[in-house]
Design a protein around this motif. Structure first.
Motif, short mmCIF file in Angstrom:
data_model
loop_
_atom_site.label_atom_id
_atom_site.label_comp_id
_atom_site.label_asym_id
_atom_site.label_seq_id
_atom_site.Cartn_x
_atom_site.Cartn_y
_atom_site.Cartn_z
N HIS A 1 0.82 -1.22 0.00
CA HIS A 1 0.00 0.00 0.00
C HIS A 1 0.86 1.26 0.00
O HIS A 1 0.38 2.33 -0.40
CB HIS A 1 -0.91 0.03 1.22
N LEU A 2 2.10 1.16 0.45
CA LEU A 2 2.96 2.33 0.63
C LEU A 2 3.67 2.69 -0.67
O LEU A 2 4.17 1.82 -1.39
CB LEU A 2 3.99 2.05 1.72
N SER B 1 -6.06 3.87 -4.37
CA SER B 1 -7.04 2.78 -4.33
C SER B 1 -7.04 2.02 -3.01
O SER B 1 -8.05 1.40 -2.65
CB SER B 1 -6.79 1.81 -5.48
N SER B 2 -5.94 2.06 -2.27
CA SER B 2 -5.84 1.31 -1.01
C SER B 2 -5.69 2.20 0.20
O SER B 2 -5.17 1.78 1.22
CB SER B 2 -4.66 0.33 -1.10
N VAL B 3 -6.14 3.45 0.10
CA VAL B 3 -6.00 4.36 1.24
C VAL B 3 -6.86 3.91 2.40
O VAL B 3 -6.46 4.03 3.57
CB VAL B 3 -6.34 5.81 0.81
N GLU B 4 -8.01 3.32 2.14
CA GLU B 4 -8.87 2.86 3.23
C GLU B 4 -8.21 1.69 3.97
O GLU B 4 -8.25 1.64 5.21
CB GLU B 4 -10.24 2.44 2.68
N ASP B 5 -7.60 0.78 3.24
CA ASP B 5 -6.92 -0.35 3.89
C ASP B 5 -5.72 0.12 4.70
O ASP B 5 -5.46 -0.39 5.80
CB ASP B 5 -6.47 -1.36 2.83
N ALA B 6 -4.98 1.09 4.17
CA ALA B 6 -3.83 1.59 4.91
C ALA B 6 -4.25 2.28 6.20
O ALA B 6 -3.62 2.10 7.25
CB ALA B 6 -3.04 2.55 4.01
N ARG C 1 1.90 11.59 16.23
CA ARG C 1 1.12 12.10 15.11
C ARG C 1 1.83 11.74 13.81
O ARG C 1 3.04 11.91 13.69
CB ARG C 1 0.95 13.62 15.20
N ILE C 2 1.05 11.31 12.82
CA ILE C 2 1.59 11.01 11.50
C ILE C 2 0.63 11.58 10.46
O ILE C 2 -0.54 11.87 10.75
CB ILE C 2 1.79 9.50 11.27
N MET C 3 1.14 11.74 9.24
CA MET C 3 0.33 12.20 8.12
C MET C 3 0.36 11.14 7.02
O MET C 3 1.43 10.62 6.69
CB MET C 3 0.85 13.54 7.60
N VAL C 4 -0.81 10.88 6.47
CA VAL C 4 -0.96 9.93 5.36
C VAL C 4 -1.60 10.69 4.21
O VAL C 4 -2.61 11.37 4.41
CB VAL C 4 -1.82 8.72 5.77
N LYS C 5 -1.03 10.57 3.02
CA LYS C 5 -1.58 11.30 1.88
C LYS C 5 -1.62 10.41 0.65
O LYS C 5 -0.88 9.42 0.54
CB LYS C 5 -0.78 12.56 1.59
N CYS C 6 -2.50 10.79 -0.28
CA CYS C 6 -2.62 10.10 -1.55
C CYS C 6 -2.90 11.13 -2.64
O CYS C 6 -3.33 12.25 -2.35
CB CYS C 6 -3.74 9.05 -1.52
N ALA D 1 -13.34 7.45 4.03
CA ALA D 1 -12.89 6.99 5.34
C ALA D 1 -14.01 6.98 6.35
O ALA D 1 -13.75 6.81 7.56
CB ALA D 1 -11.74 7.86 5.83
N THR D 2 -15.25 7.16 5.90
CA THR D 2 -16.38 7.16 6.83
C THR D 2 -16.63 5.78 7.42
O THR D 2 -17.30 5.69 8.46
CB THR D 2 -17.64 7.64 6.10
N THR D 3 -16.11 4.73 6.79
CA THR D 3 -16.25 3.39 7.35
C THR D 3 -15.33 3.18 8.55
O THR D 3 -15.53 2.23 9.32
CB THR D 3 -15.93 2.34 6.27
N LEU D 4 -14.34 4.07 8.73
CA LEU D 4 -13.40 3.96 9.84
C LEU D 4 -13.67 5.00 10.92
O LEU D 4 -13.59 4.69 12.11
CB LEU D 4 -11.97 4.13 9.33
N TRP D 5 -13.95 6.23 10.52
CA TRP D 5 -14.23 7.31 11.46
C TRP D 5 -15.48 8.06 11.01
O TRP D 5 -15.54 8.54 9.86
CB TRP D 5 -13.06 8.30 11.54
#
Length: 304
Positions: free
Chosen positions: A27-28, A45-50, A92-97, A108-112
């Motif tokens: 995913h990275l 495409s895999s931001v939700e899994d990450a 704290r970390i940042m994730v971007k796509c 990401a509404t399925t997670l938060w």
């Protein structure tokens, strides 16, 4: 590494970059540290899994913010940035796509649950689409707004303007009209000057008065013969004439204020000391007693 911005302090975990890079696997795309923070770039495409791996396996429980960035020169012009917080690790970390105008990002509404509002804001400001968001609509701009204000190619004045119409008695939307009637753009340097007459410069071309008017004789003043005759007379009662042309001396100082009488009472802040004493009313004399009325003797009954 020193932090260059005013974000809250957090713990920089040694070896965290390698640990999360191994956990994300395919995913990275890239992982590096920037301004003292760990930045992870993942596939769109895999931001939700990450994000699920980071939440469930590495204790990044909270989604603090979702932000958008616009780079018009790129093929995929938008970046969607997720800010995650680990309360247990104080990290704290940042994730971007990356995303384009026609490539939706998994929601990401399925997670938060709070991701719904944040994704609506990114959609409203940048136009990024989020696949799976069931309520993707504008949140900051008005109904019927055209365009996305945070895009770099969006004009500063916008496309439409609203005003209250006195004729229609309601708020109306109209295309933006920039009135330039009173503005002239010559883009000339200030020291070269303009090739047109500036306001006020037309006075410089007016020739000066040929013969200035003077009052060489009393008749030119127009004040009259009587006034002209008394013009040279000195004022007899003028202060300067009395003192021989010298300035008058300063007045004598005024008398000092007499000493104030001492206040009555022990403390200056008491009511008895600050308020005058009330005068006692004169005692009333006792009323004179009236003499008792004499009773008349009762009439004797006739003896039988």
């Amino acid at each position: 590494m020193a932090t260059l911005h005013s974000a809250p302090r957090f713990t920089v975990i040694e070896g965290l970059k390698d640990t999360l890079a191994t956990a994300l696997g395919d995913h990275l795309v890239e992982a590096h540290e920037e301004h003292g923070e760990l930045l992870l770039t993942v596939k769109r495409s895999s931001v939700e899994d990450a994000l699920r791996i980071l939440r469930d396996n590495h204790e990044y429980q909270q989604l603090m913010e979702i932000a958008g960035v616009d780079y018009p020169g790129r093929a995929e012009r938008f970046e969607v940035v997720y800010m995650l917080l680990s309360v247990t690790r104080n990290s704290r970390i940042m994730v971007k796509c990356m995303a384009a105008e026609d490539t939706p990002v998994p929601t990401a509404t399925t997670l938060w649950p709070n991701a719904g509002w944040l994704e609506r804001e990114v959609f409203d400001m940048y136009g990024v689409l989020f696949a799976g968001n069931t309520d993707l609509r504008r949140i900051l701009t008005d109904y019927g707004f055209e365009g996305h204000p945070f895009r770099k190619d969006f004009p500063l004045t916008g496309y439409t303007e609203l005003r209250y119409s006195e004729d229609l008695k309601r708020v109306v939307y109209e295309p933006v009209k920039l009135a330039q009637d009173l503005r002239q753009f010559d883009f000339m340097s200030p020291w070269e000057g303009a090739d047109y007459v500036l306001p006020g410069d037309e006075k410089a071309a007016t020739p000066p008065v040929a013969e200035p008017k003077t009052t060489e004789k009393p008749a030119d003043t127009g004040a009259g013969a009587k006034t002209d005759a008394k013009a040279a007379d000195k004022v007899a009662d003028a202060p300067a004439a009395k003192d021989g042309g010298k300035d008058a001396p300063a007045p004598e100082p005024t008398e000092t204020r007499p000493a104030r009488a001492k206040r009555a009472g022990k403390t200056s802040g008491t009511k008895a000391a600050t308020e005058p004493k009330a005068k006692k009313a004169p005692a009333k004399k006792p009323a004179a007693k009236k003499p008792a009325a004499k009773r008349k003797p009762a009439a004797k009954k006739d003896e039988k």
